[in-house]
Design an enzyme around this catalytic site. Structure first.
Site, PDB file in Angstrom:
ATOM      1  N   HIS A 110      -5.620 -14.843  -2.810  1.00 55.79           N
ATOM      2  CA  HIS A 110      -5.288 -13.416  -2.686  1.00 55.79           C
ATOM      3  C   HIS A 110      -6.508 -12.656  -2.163  1.00 55.79           C
ATOM      4  CE1 HIS A 110      -3.153  -9.718  -3.548  1.00 55.79           C
ATOM      5  NE2 HIS A 110      -4.309  -9.252  -3.983  1.00 55.79           N
ATOM      6  N   GLY A 144       3.804 -13.500 -13.566  1.00 59.09           N
ATOM      7  CA  GLY A 144       3.550 -12.166 -13.018  1.00 59.09           C
ATOM      8  C   GLY A 144       3.201 -12.224 -11.530  1.00 59.09           C
TER       9      GLY A 144
HETATM   10  C1  GAR Z   1      -4.531 -14.096   3.614  1.00 57.64           C
HETATM   11  O1  GAR Z   1      -5.444 -13.034   3.720  1.00 57.64           O
HETATM   12  C2  GAR Z   1      -4.083 -14.267   2.173  1.00 57.64           C
HETATM   13  O2  GAR Z   1      -5.113 -14.034   1.242  1.00 57.64           O
HETATM   14  C3  GAR Z   1      -3.026 -13.214   2.081  1.00 57.64           C
HETATM   15  O3  GAR Z   1      -2.321 -13.291   3.287  1.00 57.64           O
HETATM   16  C4  GAR Z   1      -3.208 -13.757   4.299  1.00 57.64           C
HETATM   17  C5  GAR Z   1      -2.587 -14.960   4.947  1.00 57.64           C
HETATM   18  O4  GAR Z   1      -3.334 -15.361   6.065  1.00 57.64           O
HETATM   19  N1  GAR Z   1      -2.168 -13.431   0.943  1.00 57.64           N
HETATM   20  C6  GAR Z   1      -1.649 -12.439   0.234  1.00 57.64           C
HETATM   21  O5  GAR Z   1      -1.827 -11.265   0.478  1.00 57.64           O
HETATM   22  C7  GAR Z   1      -0.807 -12.897  -0.937  1.00 57.64           C
HETATM   23  N2  GAR Z   1      -0.522 -11.786  -1.788  1.00 57.64           N
HETATM   24  P1  GAR Z   1      -3.129 -16.786   6.701  1.00 57.64           P
HETATM   25  O6  GAR Z   1      -1.624 -16.943   6.941  1.00 57.64           O
HETATM   26  O7  GAR Z   1      -3.900 -16.731   8.000  1.00 57.64           O
HETATM   27  O8  GAR Z   1      -3.664 -17.795   5.728  1.00 57.64           O
END
Ligand code: GAR
Length: 219
Positions: A110, A144
């Site tokens: 996250h 959660g």
């Molecule tokens: C990343 O920044 C990850 O931390 C976030 O989405 C992006 C995915 O990037 N995840 C969330 O926000 C989950 N709540 P990626 O597809 O290039 O790995």
């Protein structure tokens, strides 16, 4: 796991898949203790699926429309088999029933220092709140939203001229490093969940690793 055996990791991803790529790059190292058994997406056109195919890993789209989506997803994961499920930009919330089916086996990355800024747009929320330090978190998934026990975090400064895009890119650099590290720690049996917390064993902690943000030169 017996010595020499690798942890089998299933990855769930909805989009670009850069965190998946960091894991795919890590597992090609001969001494890395995990391998990717399959990549699963709720989006048929996810770049993550393309990355998996390129790496020769099973890439499975599970249609989120229709009945029993999570049962079908779980069945696909169980078909390839896994010891750990990594959510990597997987944008659906897993139900308590799905989480219970894989107890202590699902982790997530996250883009904030949880418990601050859970949910969508962690970077935007950090900018709006005016925090000086944010970061990223690898944690177990519980019932959660972004509340489960924390395995690893990286702190990242928020700088005065940051846009959401610039800050996201700075955080992402750290995401790509802590996610493969967290999977390695799990594979090496160094991650033990104790209630709401995680105990790490055999990990050296640098007591002087803290920093002040924004970086200020004291005279
Ligand atoms: C990343 O920044 C990850 O931390 C976030 O989405 C992006 C995915 O990037 N995840 C969330 O926000 C989950 N709540 P990626 O597809 O290039 O790995």
């Amino acid at each position: 796991m017996s010595p020499g055996e690798k942890l089998r990791v299933a990855v769930l991803a909805s989009g670009r898949g850069s965190n998946l790529q960091a894991l795919l790059d890590a597992v090609v190292e001969p001494d890395y203790p995990a391998e990717i058994s399959g990549v699963f997406s709720d989006k048929s056109d996810a770049q993550a699926l393309e990355r998996a195919r390129k790496a020769g890993v099973p890439a499975v789209w599970v249609d989120p429309a229709g009945e029993n989506y999570e049962d079908r997803l779980a069945a696909e994961i169980e078909t390839v088999g896994c010891d750990l499920i990594c959510c990597a930009g997987y944008m659906k919330i897993l139900s308590p029933a799905f989480v219970a089916r894989f107890p202590d086996k699902i982790i997530n990355i996250h883009p904030s220092l949880l418990p601050s800024f859970p949910g969508l747009h962690g970077q935007r929320k950090a900018l709006r709140a005016g925090v000086r330090v944010t970061g990223c978190t690898v944690h177990f998934i519980d019932e959660g939203v972004d509340t489960g026990p924390i395995i690893l975090q990286a702190a990242v400064p928020v700088l005065p001229e940051d846009t959401e895009e610039i800050l996201s890119a700075r955080i992402l650099w750290f995401e790509h490093r802590i996610y493969p590290l967290a999977v390695r720690l799990v594979a090496e049996g160094r991650v033990r969940r104790e209630g709401t917390r995680v105990r790490l064993s055999g990990v050296e902690v640098n007591q002087e690793g803290g920093f002040i943000s924004p970086p200020i030169n004291f005279l």
